[in-house]
Design a protein around this motif. Structure first.
Motif, PDB file in Angstrom:
ATOM      1  N   PHE A 165      40.330  37.941  34.870  1.00 35.12           N
ATOM      2  CA  PHE A 165      40.257  39.048  35.815  1.00 35.12           C
ATOM      3  C   PHE A 165      39.605  38.595  37.113  1.00 35.12           C
ATOM      4  O   PHE A 165      38.885  37.598  37.162  1.00 35.12           O
ATOM      5  N   GLY A 166      39.908  39.333  38.177  1.00 34.89           N
ATOM      6  CA  GLY A 166      39.360  39.025  39.492  1.00 34.89           C
ATOM      7  C   GLY A 166      38.049  39.743  39.736  1.00 34.89           C
ATOM      8  O   GLY A 166      37.839  40.856  39.254  1.00 34.89           O
ATOM      9  N   GLN A 167      37.177  39.099  40.494  1.00 35.50           N
ATOM     10  CA  GLN A 167      35.898  39.688  40.905  1.00 35.50           C
ATOM     11  C   GLN A 167      35.756  39.531  42.415  1.00 35.50           C
ATOM     12  O   GLN A 167      35.743  38.419  42.930  1.00 35.50           O
ATOM     13  N   GLY A 168      35.671  40.658  43.129  1.00 39.47           N
ATOM     14  CA  GLY A 168      35.562  40.619  44.577  1.00 39.47           C
ATOM     15  C   GLY A 168      34.154  40.311  45.053  1.00 39.47           C
ATOM     16  O   GLY A 168      33.192  40.288  44.274  1.00 39.47           O
ATOM     17  N   VAL A 169      34.023  40.065  46.360  1.00 42.57           N
ATOM     18  CA  VAL A 169      32.732  39.771  46.969  1.00 42.57           C
ATOM     19  C   VAL A 169      32.080  41.057  47.454  1.00 42.57           C
ATOM     20  O   VAL A 169      32.702  42.109  47.547  1.00 42.57           O
ATOM     21  N   ALA A 170      30.793  40.954  47.808  1.00 40.64           N
ATOM     22  CA  ALA A 170      30.051  42.125  48.257  1.00 40.64           C
ATOM     23  C   ALA A 170      30.283  42.440  49.723  1.00 40.64           C
ATOM     24  O   ALA A 170      30.227  43.607  50.131  1.00 40.64           O
ATOM     25  N   LEU A 290      37.172  32.876  46.447  1.00 41.70           N
ATOM     26  CA  LEU A 290      38.108  33.907  46.871  1.00 41.70           C
ATOM     27  C   LEU A 290      37.321  35.050  47.523  1.00 41.70           C
ATOM     28  O   LEU A 290      36.098  35.123  47.398  1.00 41.70           O
ATOM     29  N   ARG A 291      38.016  35.933  48.217  1.00 41.88           N
ATOM     30  CA  ARG A 291      37.333  37.065  48.855  1.00 41.88           C
ATOM     31  C   ARG A 291      37.470  38.327  48.013  1.00 41.88           C
ATOM     32  O   ARG A 291      36.492  38.875  47.548  1.00 41.88           O
ATOM     33  N   ASN A 292      38.674  38.800  47.839  1.00 41.91           N
ATOM     34  CA  ASN A 292      38.896  39.956  46.967  1.00 41.91           C
ATOM     35  C   ASN A 292      40.164  39.724  46.160  1.00 41.91           C
ATOM     36  O   ASN A 292      41.234  40.218  46.509  1.00 41.91           O
ATOM     37  N   PRO A 293      40.064  38.963  45.074  1.00 43.76           N
ATOM     38  CA  PRO A 293      41.240  38.678  44.240  1.00 43.76           C
ATOM     39  C   PRO A 293      41.635  39.921  43.450  1.00 43.76           C
ATOM     40  O   PRO A 293      41.176  40.143  42.334  1.00 43.76           O
ATOM     41  N   PHE A 294      42.507  40.727  44.044  1.00 46.83           N
ATOM     42  CA  PHE A 294      42.804  42.052  43.487  1.00 46.83           C
ATOM     43  C   PHE A 294      43.896  42.005  42.429  1.00 46.83           C
ATOM     44  O   PHE A 294      43.753  42.553  41.347  1.00 46.83           O
TER      45      PHE A 294
END
Length: 528
Positions: A165-170, A290-294
């Motif tokens: 799964f992807g995890q985005g940045v803050a 990655l930045r926001n791997p959606f």
């Protein structure tokens, strides 16, 4: 979660906390535009295909999936920018069209659901949870860093049987700044939140002089006497921070105002692809940077594909002209965040914004950077996707990618020619063609608002037999401008699930034109 209602009101009033925007400043819209009911006539698909409204009247739907018995599951996010209070819940729709509330009480937003091994996995803020046959929710992973701008995202089962799964940045580009107080709010609620690298990094000497958000707001005392509950909420937040300076110097990958040079890596890191066993054990970093791997999905070619949302032109470190990317993910690969865009250094002149100082690297050293498999247009907001597996539906092996479209005026200047569509991508030629688009857009500035057609697609998902494509359309999120600056005005109940089949074919799924409105709802499943 703490109530954010008073904060939303305050942030709309405080003009000096607003990021620069080229959208003209006006006044608050007194009445929302009238949004017509969805109509399949306005859903344009290629010749030989048919679109229909499968489900409507939804509040921020984000995901759909299917079990082995033919039941369809639909998730409502429970949170979008501008509406933090909607319930995060999941409906189950039987083959006959009976709608039940399957599970709720999640922490919004729900970004994805995945049916696997006779249970439903749910990706919601900071957690991966499972829902058993009786509707009972069990957390299998907690403590994910999802209290900033982005969250934990789509899940997919790999050839090794593990869940990825992807995890985005803050943040937008590595630095906590004023944009994280307005319009995203979280800097005021959770001042310790920041980006977390997956591996130890050393920072360059780059730092940023940024307005102290709480004190900027505090100096607008004449605006904070509108109501006692508003004043109380603001006072409680201000008392957390005793810093009386108006400007604060801060660096990347750490809380607002801190200055460390060496940052330790963690497993529960921002901007990553994580993987775990089906019970949540063995969590590990598969890729980072990655930045926001959606969108995260294994393709029929055995490759792991990921959509990554690009930088916005906002905050302490605005980056211009950044494009969304699709990557083929390599284990242990680094994908450039926060110092590269589409494999190109952000120090390249093409990324320089008039809203910020000359761009420099945040990291003192970089691993080799991976290049994108395909670059998508600026502000297309590429989201979730699936691959056709059925010759009857056609385009076997092709990617069907949902693109949300610009979040104007919140993120940057308008780009009306991108997004609001599902595109079909030939993996051999990498040519992209519209597959689902809007044949009846609204007037200028309201193209995705005053329309019966698709508004903001966030997922394309094929049925298990591959003969039907379901498209999740989150609904109307209208960007408006008040005297304080831009903010989102979402319209509840405008979410739609569109369904596409070959012309003349009959879907094996439930009937069309379903609605979860209370007058049509059934009682919850047993055990709930």
């Amino acid at each position: 979660m703490k109530s954010t209602g008073p904060l939303l009101l305050i942030l709309l009033l405080v003009s000096c906390s607003v990021p620069k925007t080229t959208v003209p400043v006006g006044i608050l819209t007194k009445e929302m535009p009238q949004v017509p009911l969805p109509d399949a006539i306005a859903a344009q698909v290629p010749p030989g295909y048919k679109a229909e409204v499968f489900m409507q009247d939804l509040n921020w739907p984000t995901s759909v999936d299917f079990d082995a018995s033919g039941n369809v599951y639909v998730a409502e996010a429970g949170y979008v920018y501008g509406d933090p209070f909607a319930p995060a819940r999941i409906f189950r729709i039987s083959q006959s069209g009976e709608i039940n509330l399957y599970a709720d009480s999640f922490i919004g937003p729900i970004t994805d659901i995945l049916w696997h091994q006779n249970q439903l996995y749910v990706s919601h803020r900071g957690k991966i949870s499972t829902v058993g046959a009786n509707g009972a929710v069990q957390d299998v992973v907690t403590g994910l860093p999802s209290y900033g701008d982005h969250f934990n995202n789509q899940m997919t089962v790999g050839p090794d049987g593990k869940i990825y799964f992807g995890q985005g940045v803050a943040t937008n580009s590595g630095v906590v700044g004023l944009d994280n107080a307005y319009p995203y709010i979280w800097l005021l609620l959770w001042p310790d939140v920041h980006d977390i690298p997956a591996k130890d990094i050393k920072l360059a000497r780059e730092s940023f002089l940024t307005p102290q958000a709480s004190n900027v707001l505090a100096r607008q005392g004449n605006l904070l006497s509108l109501a006692s509950n508003v004043t109380y909420a603001v006072t409680s937040i201000f008392n957390r921070n005793k810093n009386t300076s108006l400007l604060v110097r801060t660096r990347g990958f750490q809380p607002f105002g801190e200055h460390k040079r060496i940052i330790k890596g963690q497993t529960k890191a921002s901007g990553t692809i994580l993987r775990m066993s089906v019970d949540g054990s063995g969590l590990e970093v598969f890729a980072w940077g990655l930045r926001n791997p959606f969108g995260v999905m294994w393709g029929p070619d055995g490759q792991l594909y990921v959509t990554d949302n690009a930088y916005d032109e906002r905050g302490s470190r605005p980056i211009a002209n950044a494009k969304d990317n699709i990557y083929q993910i390599r284990q242990d690969g680094w994908y450039g965040y926060p110092d590269y865009s589409s494999g190109i250094p952000v120090t390249d002149p093409q990324f320089q914004s008039e809203r910020g100082s000359k761009l420099k690297f945040l990291m003192a050293e970089h691993p080799p950077v991976e290049q994108p498999w395909l670059t998508r247009p600026e502000n297309a907001a590429s989201t979730k996707f699936d691959f056709s597996t059925n010759d009857t539906f056609g385009y076997k092996g092709h990617m069907f990618l949902a693109e949300f479209g610009p979040a104007t005026p919140i993120t940057s200047d308008p780009h009306p020619g991108t997004g609001y569509v599902v595109v079909r991508i030939d993996p051999t030629t990498k040519e992209a063609q519209p597959f689902l688009s809007n044949s009846a857009p609204g007037p200028e500035g309201l193209e995705s608002v005053v329309t019966p057609g698709p508004r903001h697609p966030v997922e394309g998902r094929f049925s298990p037999d591959g003969q039907t494509l379901y498209v999740v359309d989150i609904g109307v999120i209208h960007g408006d401008v008040a005297g304080a600056g831009p903010f989102p005005l979402p319209v509840p109940g405008t979410g739609v699930i569109w369904r596409i089949t070959k012309a003349g074919a009959t879907s094996a799924g439930p009937p069309a034109n379903l609605s979860p409105l209370p007058a049509r709802m059934n009682s919850p499943v047993p055990g709930k």
